[in-house]
Design a protein around this motif. Structure first.
Motif, short mmCIF file in Angstrom:
data_model
loop_
_atom_site.label_atom_id
_atom_site.label_comp_id
_atom_site.label_asym_id
_atom_site.label_seq_id
_atom_site.Cartn_x
_atom_site.Cartn_y
_atom_site.Cartn_z
N SER A 50 14.51 -3.60 -14.37
CA SER A 50 14.45 -4.10 -15.75
C SER A 50 15.40 -3.32 -16.65
CB SER A 50 13.03 -4.00 -16.30
OG SER A 50 12.13 -4.79 -15.54
N LEU A 152 13.50 -13.88 -19.25
CA LEU A 152 12.26 -14.63 -19.05
C LEU A 152 11.70 -14.41 -17.65
CD1 LEU A 152 12.90 -18.13 -20.71
CD2 LEU A 152 11.69 -16.16 -21.64
N SER A 155 10.39 -10.79 -17.13
CA SER A 155 9.20 -10.51 -17.95
C SER A 155 7.94 -11.05 -17.30
CB SER A 155 9.37 -11.13 -19.35
OG SER A 155 9.33 -12.55 -19.30
N ALA A 156 8.06 -12.14 -16.55
CA ALA A 156 6.87 -12.71 -15.89
C ALA A 156 6.28 -11.74 -14.87
CB ALA A 156 7.25 -14.02 -15.21
N TYR A 158 5.75 -8.72 -15.20
CA TYR A 158 4.87 -7.76 -15.87
C TYR A 158 3.48 -8.34 -16.12
CZ TYR A 158 8.70 -4.51 -16.66
OH TYR A 158 9.72 -3.60 -16.48
N THR A 159 3.30 -9.63 -15.86
CA THR A 159 2.01 -10.26 -16.12
C THR A 159 1.31 -10.74 -14.85
OG1 THR A 159 3.02 -12.44 -16.45
CG2 THR A 159 2.79 -11.02 -18.39
N ALA A 201 12.72 -4.48 -24.96
CA ALA A 201 12.67 -4.67 -23.51
C ALA A 201 12.67 -3.32 -22.79
CB ALA A 201 13.84 -5.52 -23.04
N PRO A 211 3.46 -4.17 -22.59
CA PRO A 211 4.36 -5.18 -22.01
C PRO A 211 3.91 -6.62 -22.24
CG PRO A 211 3.98 -3.39 -20.46
CD PRO A 211 3.01 -3.21 -21.58
N THR A 212 2.59 -6.86 -22.20
CA THR A 212 2.10 -8.23 -22.34
C THR A 212 2.49 -8.84 -23.68
OG1 THR A 212 0.21 -7.66 -20.94
CG2 THR A 212 0.06 -9.69 -22.22
N VAL A 215 6.18 -9.61 -23.63
CA VAL A 215 6.45 -10.81 -22.82
C VAL A 215 6.15 -12.07 -23.61
CG1 VAL A 215 5.68 -12.11 -20.79
CG2 VAL A 215 6.09 -9.65 -20.61
N THR A 218 8.72 -12.59 -26.22
CA THR A 218 9.99 -12.98 -25.60
C THR A 218 10.03 -14.47 -25.32
OG1 THR A 218 10.30 -10.81 -24.58
CG2 THR A 218 11.47 -12.66 -23.60
N TRP A 219 8.97 -15.02 -24.74
CA TRP A 219 8.95 -16.44 -24.41
C TRP A 219 8.98 -17.30 -25.68
CZ3 TRP A 219 8.65 -19.21 -19.69
CH2 TRP A 219 8.80 -18.41 -18.56
#
Length: 262
Positions: A50, A152, A155-156, A158-159, A201, A211-212, A215, A218-219
């Motif tokens: 990242s 994008l 970042s996914a 991290y979830t 970021a 992070p959530t 994220v 970001t979206w």
């Protein structure tokens, strides 16, 4: 004796190669470490990749800025697309499919993850080739730019580590890169937003902020705010063109009337 056997690169090309180097190191990390927890200085593979992608995005912005200031070489456009293909095309897809395969899951989930890997990579290559070939003079981007696509996709991770979910993310983002959705160019007006995104970021990758939340923001930013900004900018440009056309028509009318009165 000529030192270079190729077109001599210039300063912007060095920044472009910096972008490619970030992608190459990230890819080497994935190959050597897989999805290990700690690979360097207490950072996991996900965190290190990242951070390298954020740094690659900075280099990707600097090459354009320095080319506008000092002039670029004839290598610039092609070299930039090749570097983006590595850093923002191959690396994010490889990262997510590595995480997905490490997590196991059903045969269907793994198949979706692999399909997402191929669709994402194909979308990035098609988008970059299309931009380099026919759209480099457009006032905004058509299709999701590859650096934003990488943001994008990564970042996914991290979830979730679920192979099916990661595969679906890759499929969605890959499709967005070849969509008709428009995004603004990163000009001076967008620079503060870009810098803020880089900082957030990096902080999220280092677990300095939640992070959530980053994220989610970001979206929303990429898929809602930026397309709206591009639409407004395009609308203003069309209005300006209409005003210029009206002024030109009035000028011609005045010239015609003046000619008739002579």
């Amino acid at each position: 004796m000529r030192m270079w056997g190729i077109t001599r690169p210039r300063v912007p090309d060095a920044f472009t190669l910096g972008n490619a180097s970030c992608g190459a190191i990230a890819l080497l990390t994935l190959v050597c470490a897989g999805y290990a927890e700690d690979v360097w200085a207490g950072l996991s593979t996900l965190q290190l990749v990242s951070l390298l992608l954020v740094l690659g995005t900075v280099f990707d912005s600097l090459d354009g800025a320095t080319a506008r200031l000092f002039g670029g070489s004839s290598l610039g456009g092609q070299l930039d697309s090749l570097s983006d293909a590595i850093t923002f095309g191959l690396v994010p897809a490889a990262l997510l499919v590595t995480i997905a395969l490490a997590g196991g899951g059903s045969g269907l989930a793994v198949a979706v993850a692999v399909a997402g890997f191929l669709v994402y990579l194909s979308g990035a290559l098609l988008r970059l080739a299309d931009f380099c070939a026919v759209r480099d003079e457009d006032t905004d981007f058509v299709g999701l730019p590859s650096p934003l696509a990488a943001l994008l996709a990564v970042s996914a991770a991290y979830t979730t580590v679920d192979p099916l979910q990661l595969g679906l993310v890759l499929l969605l983002v890959g499709a967005l890169m070849v969509s008709r959705l428009r995004f603004p160019h990163q000009g001076r007006d967008m620079l503060p937003l870009a810098i803020g995104g880089w900082v957030l970021a990096a902080l999220a990758a280092l677990d300095a902020v939640q992070p959530t939340l980053v994220v989610a923001a970001t979206w929303v930013l990429v898929l809602l705010v930026l397309p709206v900004l591009a639409a407004r900018s395009r609308s203003r440009a069309d209005d300006d063109e209409d005003v210029d056309a009206d002024r030109e028509d009035r000028r011609r009318l005045r010239l015609r009337l003046a000619h008739q009165q002579r």
